[in-house]
Structures are given as structure tokens and as C-alpha cells.
Scaffold this motif. Structure first.
Motif, mmCIF file in Angstrom:
data_model
loop_
_atom_site.group_PDB
_atom_site.id
_atom_site.type_symbol
_atom_site.label_atom_id
_atom_site.label_comp_id
_atom_site.label_asym_id
_atom_site.label_seq_id
_atom_site.Cartn_x
_atom_site.Cartn_y
_atom_site.Cartn_z
ATOM 1 N N GLN A 150 35.424 34.567 26.003
ATOM 2 C CA GLN A 150 35.700 35.686 26.894
ATOM 3 C C GLN A 150 37.203 35.935 27.009
ATOM 4 O OE1 GLN A 150 33.781 34.555 30.531
ATOM 5 N NE2 GLN A 150 31.696 34.947 29.741
ATOM 6 N N ILE A 157 34.798 38.753 35.764
ATOM 7 C CA ILE A 157 34.513 40.088 35.232
ATOM 8 C C ILE A 157 33.362 40.036 34.234
ATOM 9 C CG2 ILE A 157 35.422 41.877 33.689
ATOM 10 C CD1 ILE A 157 38.129 41.512 35.104
ATOM 11 N N PHE A 158 33.444 39.112 33.269
ATOM 12 C CA PHE A 158 32.416 39.040 32.233
ATOM 13 C C PHE A 158 31.062 38.626 32.799
ATOM 14 C CE2 PHE A 158 35.894 39.289 29.250
ATOM 15 C CZ PHE A 158 35.326 39.833 28.104
ATOM 16 N N ASP A 159 31.073 37.805 33.816
ATOM 17 C CA ASP A 159 29.820 37.314 34.394
ATOM 18 C C ASP A 159 29.358 38.144 35.586
ATOM 19 O OD1 ASP A 159 29.910 35.262 32.533
ATOM 20 O OD2 ASP A 159 30.956 33.893 33.895
ATOM 21 N N ILE A 204 34.085 44.022 25.123
ATOM 22 C CA ILE A 204 32.866 43.380 25.623
ATOM 23 C C ILE A 204 31.775 43.365 24.559
ATOM 24 C CG2 ILE A 204 30.981 43.641 27.290
ATOM 25 C CD1 ILE A 204 33.123 44.563 29.305
ATOM 26 N N ASP A 254 28.857 45.190 36.237
ATOM 27 C CA ASP A 254 29.602 46.246 35.538
ATOM 28 C C ASP A 254 30.904 45.718 34.927
ATOM 29 O OD1 ASP A 254 30.264 48.667 34.500
ATOM 30 O OD2 ASP A 254 30.592 49.684 36.419
ATOM 31 N N PRO A 255 30.824 44.792 33.985
ATOM 32 C CA PRO A 255 32.035 44.219 33.398
ATOM 33 C C PRO A 255 32.894 45.247 32.653
ATOM 34 C CG PRO A 255 30.082 43.562 32.160
ATOM 35 C CD PRO A 255 29.607 44.226 33.405
ATOM 36 N N GLU A 256 32.270 46.302 32.119
ATOM 37 C CA GLU A 256 33.038 47.301 31.381
ATOM 38 C C GLU A 256 34.040 48.012 32.292
ATOM 39 O OE1 GLU A 256 30.068 49.762 29.649
ATOM 40 O OE2 GLU A 256 29.467 48.292 28.142
ATOM 41 N N GLN A 300 35.130 46.936 35.222
ATOM 42 C CA GLN A 300 36.055 45.962 35.786
ATOM 43 C C GLN A 300 37.134 45.568 34.773
ATOM 44 O OE1 GLN A 300 36.173 44.921 38.980
ATOM 45 N NE2 GLN A 300 34.528 46.378 39.376
ATOM 46 N N LEU A 301 36.743 45.391 33.512
ATOM 47 C CA LEU A 301 37.737 45.034 32.495
ATOM 48 C C LEU A 301 38.667 46.210 32.220
ATOM 49 C CD1 LEU A 301 38.596 42.701 30.671
ATOM 50 C CD2 LEU A 301 37.147 43.648 28.870
#
Length: 267
Positions: A198, A243-245, A176, A248-250, A252-253
Motif C-alpha cells: 500500500q 485510507i486503503f482499509d 489503488i 471510499d479509499p479513492e 481519500q487518497l
């Protein structure tokens, strides 16, 4: 009183000095990209016709440059196919081990170089795999991200149940942070590129996770992991975009890598 002369700014830290070659290389990549995109404004008939004597020196130089570029392009393509491929494969040799996924006692300057070089080479492969050949990939933002990650992870306790346990969170955070770094420059007219970038960085993290779970560490296995990760991430495109948008994308990824990587590694 004479005004004081302005001296050339000196990089304040050793990290800035070490990054200077990458800045120069990235600048040359940008210049080379602009030169490739120059469209000839003069035709061959314009040079040989009656009005050729009225052409400005700049116009003649532009025409000669384009003619020279046509002649050299064939040899340039051959050199790129043969030499650049071997150079990128050498860089990829350190890809799996050059991340932050596994705990280490001390990270050397060589680890920093391997992180930057291997991820630059991997991004070039993933960009081609995901149909983004026109993207300009830069090394200096990768280097800056490495230093930022190094500082961030040094503040986190390294205690873990097992010293060999893979840290999915750190790989996701790295992916990310790299996506936000500007390591991939895209044409302004390409509205799909933010989402495509992404996918590229998600595939980068997934490939790193697969290689860290695998016992095979060769250039061939690295290439296979990159290609496999790209294919799988394309199938998961809606999830990756969310996930990126999303929130908490970190985390989720990281969960996405935990879900996908183990079966892909076994396969």
C-alpha cells in the motif's frame, strides 16, 4: 469416430495478443526467482568424498548448477548495476506523462507501453526505497490494469474547467487499482507486505502527481520525485493504511495527493 484434437487456445482479442510477451516475461521472472531461492543440498565434500559415486544424476546436476551460479553471480551483479539501471532510466522517462492525470484527445498503443514499462521501473525503485527488495514485480497485471482504467475513464465525461487541470482522482484511482492488481508478489511469510505494498503504490501515485504539477520533466526529476514521495509516504504510514482499509479509499487518497503534492512540488 476419431476424437477431435484439441487445438492450442488462440487469444480472442488483440489486447490479449499484445499482452502475451508480458506474460512470458513475468513467467521467466518467477522461474528466475525460484532458481535463486534453491538452497544447495550437497556440499563440496559430498562431491569429492567417498560417497560421491552414490549420488544421483539429479543431485550431481543440482550441485553443478549451484557451483555455476556462484561463479556467474559476480558478473551478473555487475551487468545488472550497469545495464539494468540505464534500461530502467529509459523506461522512467515516460513516467510522469504516461498516466491518466491529464486529459488527452486519443491514447495510442505507445501510451499503453509507456504506462506499463514506466510503472514497472518505478515500482522497482520504490520497492528498494521502502525495504521490499524481495518482492517480485510483474508487468502483465499492470497491463491488465491499464486496459481496465482505459475502459473506466472512457465512460467519464472529459469536460473540465481547464484542459490543463490535473485530475487527482484519476491518479488516486490508478494507484489503488494497481495495488489490487497483483503487480507485486510477495513471500507468503512476509505478513507486513500487504501494508508495505500500500505504501509503495501510494508513493507511486504521489510521485506521478508531483511530476504532473512540476515544469521539469527529466529522468533526474522523476527519480527525485520517487525518492521524495517514498520518504513522505513513510511518514504518513498510519494515514495511508487507514485510507486503503477504510471507506471510499479513492476519494481519500485523492485528497491526500491534493494535500501533499503542491508543497512538495514547490519545494
Amino acid at each position: 469416430m476419431m476424437p477431435k484434437r484439441q487445438r492450442f487456445p488462440i487469444p480472442p482479442t488483440a489486447d490479449d495478443i499484445a499482452a502475451a510477451p508480458l506474460v512470458v516475461k513475468d513467467a521467466l521472472r518467477g522461474i528466475r526467482r525460484k532458481l535463486r531461492n534453491i538452497s544447495p543440498e550437497i556440499t563440496e565434500s559430498g562431491l569429492s568424498g567417498q560417497n560421491s559415486s552414490l549420488l544421483s544424476p539429479l543431485a550431481i546436476a543440482t550441485a553443478l548448477f549451484n557451483e555455476t551460479r556462484k561463479i556467474t553471480s559476480f558478473g551478473e551483479d555487475i551487468a545488472r548495476d550497469i545495464l539494468f539501471r540505464h534500461r530502467d532510466e529509459a523506461r522512467l522517462a515516460a513516467f510522469g506523462a504516461a498516466g491518466f492525470g491529464r486529459p488527452r484527445q486519443k491514447l495510442s498503443e505507445g501510451h499503453r507501453h509507456n504506462f506499463v514499462a514506466s510503472r514497472y521501473a518505478a515500482l522497482k525503485i520504490l520497492a528498494r526505497q521502502l525495504g521490499a527488495d524481495d518482492q517480485l514485480i510483474l508487468e502483465q497485471p499492470i497491463d491488465t490494469t491499464y486496459l481496465r482504467l482505459l475502459a473506466r475513464f472512457s465512460d467519464v465525461s472529459s469536460a473540465s474547467p481547464s484542459q490543463n487541470e490535473l485530475n487527482f482522482d484519476k491518479i488516486a484511482i490508478s494507484a489503488i487499482e494497481l495495488e489490487k492488481s497483483g503487480a507485486i508478489q510477495h513471500p507468503k511469510s512476509d505478513h507486513q507486505t500487504p501494508h508495505r505494498a500500500q505504501l509503495i503504490f501510494a508513493a507511486l501515485g504521489l510521485a506521478e502527481t508531483i511530476l504532473n504539477l512540476s515544469t521539469i520533466h527529466t529522468v533526474e526529476s522523476t527519480l527525485a520525485a520517487l525518492n521524495l514521495a517514498a520518504d513522505v509516504i513513510v511518514l504518513r504510514k498510519p494515514s495511508i493504511a487507514a485510507i486503503f482499509d477504510g471507506f471510499d479509499p479513492e476519494a481519500q487518497l485523492s485528497a491526500e495527493f491534493r494535500l501533499l503534492a503542491p508543497p512538495l512540488t514547490e519545494a
